[in-house]
Design a protein around this motif. Sequence first.
Motif, PDB file in Angstrom:
ATOM      1  N   HIS A 296      41.738   0.366 -17.041  1.00 17.77           N
ATOM      2  CA  HIS A 296      42.700  -0.202 -17.996  1.00 17.77           C
ATOM      3  C   HIS A 296      44.041  -0.458 -17.329  1.00 17.77           C
TER       4      HIS A 296
ATOM      5  N   GLU B  43      46.017  -4.193 -16.608  1.00 17.85           N
ATOM      6  CA  GLU B  43      47.430  -4.486 -16.841  1.00 17.85           C
ATOM      7  C   GLU B  43      48.114  -4.953 -15.560  1.00 17.85           C
TER       8      GLU B  43
ATOM      9  N   VAL C 220      44.790  -3.171 -24.258  1.00 17.48           N
ATOM     10  CA  VAL C 220      44.746  -4.463 -23.583  1.00 17.48           C
ATOM     11  C   VAL C 220      45.365  -5.578 -24.419  1.00 17.48           C
TER      12      VAL C 220
ATOM     13  N   VAL D 111      48.902  -6.235 -23.536  1.00 10.07           N
ATOM     14  CA  VAL D 111      48.983  -6.786 -22.179  1.00 10.07           C
ATOM     15  C   VAL D 111      48.802  -8.299 -22.213  1.00 10.07           C
TER      16      VAL D 111
ATOM     17  N   GLN E   1      49.792  -8.729 -14.920  1.00 13.89           N
ATOM     18  CA  GLN E   1      51.188  -8.845 -14.501  1.00 13.89           C
ATOM     19  C   GLN E   1      51.313  -9.566 -13.160  1.00 13.89           C
TER      20      GLN E   1
ATOM     21  N   SER F 197      40.897  -9.753 -13.957  1.00 15.71           N
ATOM     22  CA  SER F 197      41.107  -8.973 -15.185  1.00 15.71           C
ATOM     23  C   SER F 197      39.985  -9.225 -16.192  1.00 15.71           C
TER      24      SER F 197
END
Length: 1392
Positions: free
Chosen positions: A955, A959, A1028, A1031, A963, A981
Motif C-alpha cells: 500500500h 502511494e 488508496v 491517493v 506520487q 501502481s
Amino acid sequence: MAEIDGQDVAEPTSPGEATQSGALPADRHGLLQHSREFLDFFWDIAKPQQETRLEATEKLLEYLRTRPQGSEMKYALKRLITGLGVGRETARPCYSLALAQLLQSFEDISLCSILQQIQEKYDLHQMKKAMMRPALFGNLFGVLALFQSGRLVKDREALMKSVKLLQALSLHHNHLQEQPQKALVDILSEVPEAMLQEILPKVLRGDLNMVLGSPELLELFLLAQKKVPEKLESMMGSVNLFSDENVPRCEGGGWISCPWGHQPASGQAQVCRSVWNYPCSSVRRVFPECPLPSALLHRLVNVLRTAATAVKKERKLPRMALDLLHLALKEDKFPRFWKEVVEQGLLKKQSWPASYLCFRLLGTALPLLSKEQLQMVLRGDLIRHYGEHMVTAKPPSQFRFGPEMDEYVGTFLEGCKDDPEQQLAVLVAFSSVTNQGLPVVPTVWRVVQFLSPPALQGYVAWLQNMFLQPNLDSLVDFSTANQKKAQDASLHVPERAVFRLRKWLIHRLVSIVDNMHLEKEDALVEQVARFCLFHAFFVTKKPTSQIPETKQKFSFPLEGQSREVVGNAFFSLLQTLSTHFKQAPDQTRGGQSWAYRLVQWADKLLNHSRGVTTVLPFTTQQHQAWDRMLQTLRDLEAHSTEARAAAFQHLLLLVGIHLFKSPAECCDLLNDIQTCIKKSLGEKSRRSRTKATNSQEPAWVEVLVEILLSLLAQPSHLMRQVARSVFGHICPHLTPRALQLILDVLNPETSQDEDENVVVTDDSDKQQLENTEDESDDSEDNKNAESEDESEEEEESEEEDRDGDVDQGFREQLMAVLQAGKALGGADSEDEEELGDEAMMALDQSLASLFAEQKLRIQARRDEKNKLQKEKTLRRDFQIRVLDLIEVLAIKQPENRLVLELLQPLLRIIRRSMRTSSSQQEQELLHKTARIFTHHLCRARRYCHDLGDLVETLHAQVEQLVQQASRQADSSVALYHFNASLYLLRVLKGNSGEGCAPETQKKPRAGTNTIPKPKGPQTASCLDLNFVTPVYSSALSSFLSKRNSPLTAPMFLSLFSRHPVLCKSLLPVLVQHIAGPTRPRHQAQACLLLQKTLTMRELRACFEDPEWKQLVGQVLAKVTENLRALGQAQTKSEHQKELSSLELLNTLFRSINHEKLTLDLTGLLGVLQGQQQSLQQSLRQGAHSTGSNRLYDLYWQAMKVLGVQRPKLEKKDTKEVPSAVQSPVSMKRKKKGFLPETKKRKKRKSEDVTQEEVAKPVATAEEQSPSTGKKKRKRTKAKAPAQSQVNGTPAVKRPAPDTSTLSPSTPAKTPKLQKKQQKPSQVNGAAPVSPTEPAVKKKHQKALPKKEVSGKSPQSALPRKKARLSLASRSPSLLQRGARKKKVQVKKVKRS
C-alpha cells in the motif's frame, strides 16, 4: 490505346470515325452499333497493368469468336494496327501482342494481307518527317506480331516480305538501332533449314569483314554455321574464326614496319598493313612479341564489347557470346579463344560491361570444361580480376557480381554431384583466390550445401592441410591499387598473409559444421571439433599413433594470435554443437552431448602427458579441479532425469573447457560450482515459502548467482545461454540477498557514482566540466589537423582561447616563457628589435617544449576519457546481459514474492535511460527494460497470491508510485509508474483477506472519510480502499488542476476500467471539476473522463438505482452550468469544453433513456434555447470553424431528445424575387451539371410571393411547399407528411391547430423509457418556446396527423427520421430538379 497523332497514323476513338474512305456505308452504320464494352477492350489493352491487358485481350478474342465475319473483326484489326505506331512507347508492345494472339486464334486471316495493311498504314515513302519515328516502330512491331503468332515461319511469302521489310528498317539506325537485326535473327532461328538456305544469301553477304561489323550479323553467321554449314561454306568458303589462316589477304596499303616498335623475326623485314590498319598475315610469325592478336580476333573483341554494352541494363550474357564459346569448344580452339579473346582482348582495356561479360562467360563455361580447362580458366587473369572486383566493389553504389557468380557455382555443383573431383577442383580454385592471403569468397559460402560427401570430405581435408602447411605459391594472390601504393613493408610479409589465410580457413571449417542444409556425417563433425580443440589449447611434444593430431606438422609456426583465433572459433563451434544437440539428441553417440564428448577427449589428451601438453601448463590444483569436475559429472548422470541436473552438467562442462583458456580464474569457479551442485542436489525436500523467508536460505544460491554474473561478464553467447538455463532452474530457491546481487548491477546510481566524470548527469558542474574537456580535445584536434584554409585557422584561434580559459596553468606557463624571452614588449618596439637570433632560437625551443608537454597532457586526458567511455560501454553491455536473469525470473516465477521487488529497480533504469538514451546501447537497454516491465510484469497473467506481511508495504508502495508519476517531467515515464501502481492494485485485489490484516485497514488515514467496503468479492481482498482512494483522488485533482501535469486521461481510464469500485469513489472529484473556477481545458478533460466512465457496465453494477439517479442529476446540473456560456467561446480550450459538455450531455440522455429515469429538464431546456442565437451567430462568424459544425450537430442532437426539431436553413434571396435575367455572379457560381433556365420545367404555381404572405406566422402545407412539377404521389405514406418545425419550435402531440405552448416556468419532466420502437416522448406534451427568440422568427406549430400503423400508439411529438420534410425549406436548386427521387431530396435538405 491508340492516340490521335494524325489522320494517317492515328485512329479515331469513336466507332463512326473508324472507317476510312472506301469502306462500305453498311460497315460505317454497323460500327455505330458497337457496344461500349467492345470499344473498351482496346483501351484496356494499352494499360500498364499486365493482368488488365491479358484479360482485355482474352475478352476481345471471345467477343470476336462469336462474330468472326462481322464488322467487328475489321474494326479490331484496324484498331490494333493503328495502335502499333502510337506515340506512347509502352502501348506499342501491348497492341503487338494482342494482334499476335488475334492472328494465332483466327488462322483464316492472311498474314500477307495484314502485312500489306501495315505497310499501307505506315508507308515510309509517303510519311512526313515528324511522323517517321511512329511509322518505323509500327512496321517493326507489326513484323514482330506476325512472328509471335507462330504462323510466319510457315508462310513463305509473308516471311520473305517480312525479311525484306526488316532489312529496310535496319537502315534507320538512329531510331531503331539494332532492333530490326535482332528481330531478323530471332525469326531466322525458328525457320526450317530448307527455308534458311534460301533466305541466307539475301541477309548475309560473303564478306567476313561485314560479318564482324555488328553483333547481330555475327550472331546470324554463327546461326548459319550451326544450322546450314554447307550453305555458309559455299558462300564464304572455309572460315575459322580462331585460325590465322583465314585472315583476309592484303587489299593494298603497302608494307610498313611494326607500329608498336617490335623487331621482326629473322627473314621478315616488313609486314603488310590491311584495310583495317592492323597487322595481318601470320602476325605471330612476323612479330612474335606483338601484344595484340590478329586483326580478325581484334574485330571479334570489338564486337563482343559492343554486345556487352548493349546488355548492360539487362545483366545477362549475350547469345552471341555463348555461341562463340560453343564454337570454340567444338573446334577445339578454347585455349586461344580464352587467352586472346577474353583475357588479352576484353580485359586489356578494362570496362565493367566487358568484365561482367567475361564473368558470365566463366560461370556459364564451368559445366562445359574439362579438368585441364578448368585449371587454366580458374588460375588465369580473369579469376584474378574477379577477385579484385570482389574486394573493391562496394554495394549499393556499385554492382557486385558475387551473388550472380554464386548462382553459377551452385548450379555447377548441383549438376555434377556424380563427379566429386570436378566439384572439389572448382571449390578449391575459388577458395585459392586471395587478396594478400585472405580469400575473396566469404567464410559462410552457401554453395557447399550441394557438395557430395566425398567432395565435402576432400574439401575439409584441403582446408586442414592448408591450415597446417600454407602453400602461398598455389594461391592466385593479388593486391589492389591502393595496397600497392602502401609503403609499409609489414603489409607484404609472408607471415601476415599466413595469418590472414589461417583465420579464414578455421572459420571456414566452423561454418561447414554450422551449415544446417549440408548433410554431414558424425565423424566429419567430430574431426573438425577435435582439430579446433587440439590446435587451440594443446601442443605436440612427441607424435603418437593413439592421437592422430600429433602427427600434423606446421610449415609456419602457429603463433599466439592465431591460437586465440582458433580458440574463439572452437567456442563458436561448441555453441553450434550445443544447439544442434538440443534439437536432435538422437544423432549423437550414446545420447551424450558434444560438450561431454569433447571433455572426455580432452581428458584423454591430458593423460598423454608424454606426447601432448597444454599451451598453458596446468598446476596440481588445476589438475585436481579437473578431476573433481569429472567425478561430479559422473554423479550428475545419476540424476539425469531431472532438468536441473542437465543444466548443471552443461554449466560444469562449459566452465571445465574454459579451464584450458584461463586456468587461474576457472579453477576457483569449478570448485564453487561443484559445491553448489552438491548442496542443491542434497536437499531432501523443498521448503515452504513462509519457512524459507524466516529461516536462513542456503548460501549455494547466492554463490551460484555470483558465478552466473561472472560468466555473463564474458563476451560469449554460449555463456549467456547457459546462464539463462541454469538461472531458470534455481529461481525457486532464490533469496532476497541473491536477488539483491543482481539488482546491484542494474542500479543506475551505483554506476553513476563509479564514473561521475564521464556519465552525463543533472549536475551542471559536471556537465560544464565535460563540455570544457570536449572543447579542449576539439582544439587539440584542430591544431593537429592544421591546413591552409583561413576559416580553419580562425576556428583554431577560437579553440585556443577556449583552451586558455580551461587550462589556466598552461596559460601562465606560456606567459612566463614569453616574458623570459622578452617576446612580450610594451608599446615600444625596441625590446623586440634588441632580440637577437640566439634569443629567438632559445625562445622557439622553450615554446616547442612547452607545447609538446601540453600536447602530451591533452593526449593523456583524451586517453583517460576513452578508457572511461569504454568501461561505460562494457558496463552497459553487462547490464543488458544481466537483464536476461530478470526476464527469466519474471517468466518462470511470476507468483514469487521477489518479483514485487523488481518494480523500483526497473523504473530507475527507465528514468535514467530516458534522460540519457543517446547511444544505441542505451536505447537497447531501455527497450529491453521496458519490454520486461510491460509484458512480463504489468501484463502477466499470473501474479503473487501469497503476500503475507507485505500488504502494508505494498500500500505504501502504491502511494509512492502514484506520487512519483505525478512528479515526472515526461508523460511516458509517468505512464510506467502509473502502470506499476495498477499492477500492485491487481496484486492486492487478487489476494484474499485471510491472514492479511494491515494497519491501514484497521486505522484509516486522518482527514479522510471511511469508505464502506462493497458487498461481494471485494470484501475478501487485501485492497484497502480507504487508503488508496485518497491517493488516486489527489492524483486526479492534480491532473485536473495543474497546468502541465505528466498524468494523462488514458491512465485514469485504465484505472476506472480495471477497478470500478475505486472509480465510484473518485467520481465526485470528476463531477466537482466539470464546472467552476477550473481552467476550460481541465473542464473538458473532466467531461471526457465522465463520458467514457458512465458508459461502463462494471461501474453501473456498483451503484444502486437511487444512487445512480442522484449521480446523473449532479452531473446534469454541472453540465447545465457549463452550457450557460454556449456559443461564447473565444479560445480553443473553451471551444473544446463546449464540445465535451455537449458530448457528455448526450451520453447522459442515453443513460436516462436506457434507465427510464425521471428528471426535471426544464432548466436545461431553457438554457439551451437561450443560447441558440449566440450559437448560430458564432457559426456564421466562422469562429473555430474546424469544430463548429460538430458543435452545432451535438447541440441539435440534444435538442431533439428534448423535443425540439432542428430548423432547416433557407436561402431567402433566391426565393423572394425570382428573376428571369441571371446576374454574372450567379452564372459563375452555378453548379456544374444543372440545367439552364430555358430547359427547366415551368412551375404550375406562380412564384410571386407578397410581403403579407411572407409575414404570415402560420402557413398551411400547400402554402409552405410549392409544387415541383411532379404529380401527387398516390401512396399512403404521402397522406401523412411529417412537418418539420421552424426555428426550433417543437411539434405538439395531437393535431390541434390551437395548441398553446408552455411558458418557460412550466416544469418539464422526462417520462420513463417507452418501448424500443417508439421515440422519446416530449416534455409534458409540448415544448416551450425560448423567450429570447424574436417574434419575427416564431412560427405556429402545425399539427401532425396520426400515423396509421396498426397495433402501435400514435406518432410521438418527435418526428421520425424518415418522415417527409417540408418543401418550404428546400433550396431553389432542389425545386428546379423535379425529376429527382425522394431520397435525393431528403439528402439535399440535410446537406443544406
